[in-house]
Motif scaffolding. Sequence first.
Motif, short mmCIF file in Angstrom:
data_model
loop_
_atom_site.label_atom_id
_atom_site.label_comp_id
_atom_site.label_asym_id
_atom_site.label_seq_id
_atom_site.Cartn_x
_atom_site.Cartn_y
_atom_site.Cartn_z
N ALA A 165 42.63 51.19 40.04
CA ALA A 165 43.49 51.21 38.25
C ALA A 165 43.73 49.78 37.24
CB ALA A 165 44.58 52.24 38.19
N LEU A 166 44.13 48.72 38.27
CA LEU A 166 44.17 47.94 37.52
C LEU A 166 43.34 47.12 36.94
CD1 LEU A 166 47.83 46.93 39.19
CD2 LEU A 166 47.42 47.96 37.71
N THR A 167 42.21 47.04 37.99
CA THR A 167 41.09 45.87 37.64
C THR A 167 40.16 46.80 36.43
OG1 THR A 167 40.56 47.61 39.34
CG2 THR A 167 40.72 45.09 39.86
N ARG A 168 40.00 48.03 36.39
CA ARG A 168 39.58 48.88 35.65
C ARG A 168 40.50 48.40 33.84
NH1 ARG A 168 39.56 53.02 38.82
NH2 ARG A 168 41.35 54.10 38.17
N LYS A 169 41.91 48.38 34.21
CA LYS A 169 42.32 47.44 32.63
C LYS A 169 42.51 46.59 33.07
CE LYS A 169 47.32 48.41 31.43
NZ LYS A 169 48.36 48.28 31.29
N HIS A 170 42.40 45.88 33.80
CA HIS A 170 42.83 44.16 33.65
C HIS A 170 41.46 43.15 33.42
CE1 HIS A 170 46.17 44.68 32.16
NE2 HIS A 170 46.72 45.50 33.32
N HIS A 171 40.39 44.20 33.99
CA HIS A 171 39.40 42.76 34.55
C HIS A 171 38.68 42.20 33.60
CE1 HIS A 171 34.87 41.55 35.57
NE2 HIS A 171 35.48 42.14 36.76
N ARG A 183 36.38 43.69 30.35
CA ARG A 183 36.64 44.26 29.37
C ARG A 183 37.87 43.67 27.99
NH1 ARG A 183 38.24 50.10 31.02
NH2 ARG A 183 36.17 50.76 31.15
N ASN A 184 38.29 42.00 28.91
CA ASN A 184 39.27 41.80 28.08
C ASN A 184 38.59 39.93 27.71
OD1 ASN A 184 41.52 43.39 28.55
ND2 ASN A 184 40.75 43.30 30.56
N ALA A 185 37.51 39.93 27.08
CA ALA A 185 36.35 39.42 26.47
C ALA A 185 37.91 38.82 25.50
CB ALA A 185 35.57 39.31 25.88
N GLY A 186 38.25 37.50 25.60
CA GLY A 186 39.26 37.34 24.43
C GLY A 186 40.69 36.48 25.30
N ALA A 197 43.02 36.72 31.45
CA ALA A 197 43.27 38.55 31.71
C ALA A 197 42.10 37.64 33.13
CB ALA A 197 41.33 38.36 31.30
N GLN A 198 41.18 36.48 33.34
CA GLN A 198 41.09 35.92 34.43
C GLN A 198 42.09 35.28 34.92
OE1 GLN A 198 38.23 35.29 35.11
NE2 GLN A 198 38.48 34.87 38.08
N ARG A 199 43.66 34.90 34.88
CA ARG A 199 44.41 34.23 35.67
C ARG A 199 45.45 35.72 36.10
NH1 ARG A 199 49.74 35.42 35.45
NH2 ARG A 199 49.65 36.31 33.26
N VAL A 200 45.59 37.07 35.10
CA VAL A 200 46.01 38.65 36.29
C VAL A 200 45.13 39.45 37.10
CG1 VAL A 200 46.26 40.47 35.09
CG2 VAL A 200 47.36 38.62 33.33
N MET A 201 43.57 38.57 36.89
CA MET A 201 42.48 39.34 38.08
C MET A 201 43.41 38.46 39.48
SD MET A 201 41.03 42.32 37.39
CE MET A 201 40.22 42.44 38.68
N SER A 202 43.18 37.56 38.67
CA SER A 202 43.33 36.91 40.43
C SER A 202 44.28 36.95 41.17
CB SER A 202 43.23 35.12 40.30
OG SER A 202 43.58 34.31 41.09
N VAL A 203 45.53 37.45 40.24
CA VAL A 203 46.64 37.72 40.55
C VAL A 203 46.68 39.00 41.24
CG1 VAL A 203 49.31 38.35 40.55
CG2 VAL A 203 48.18 36.31 39.70
#
Length: 89
Positions: free
Chosen positions: A28-34, A37-40, A44-50
């Motif tokens: 669910a989190l990867t769908r939301k924060h990938h 899906r969050n260009a700009g 977003a990359q840091r959040v996905m890394s966490v």
Amino acid sequence: MPKVHNHYDNLKVARDASPDEIRAAYRALTRKHHPDRNAGVADAQRVMSVINVAYEVLSDPLRRREHDEWIAQAESPRARPLRSPHTLH
């Protein structure tokens, strides 16, 4: 000692979450924060890394047990406050 922020918090699951609950939260989190899906979105990359690191730890039984032990130690009333390595004693 106050509650420490941990991988369970990062995945927004309870500490006793089942492997299926952890996997569902991760998806669910990867769908939301990938980032795709969050260009700009700057972080977003840091959040996905966490999110990825949290899932890697909690989905591995040995690493999860070690993480649980770390939490227990950090939240123990006898835990010593962490000091910055740059603090003069």
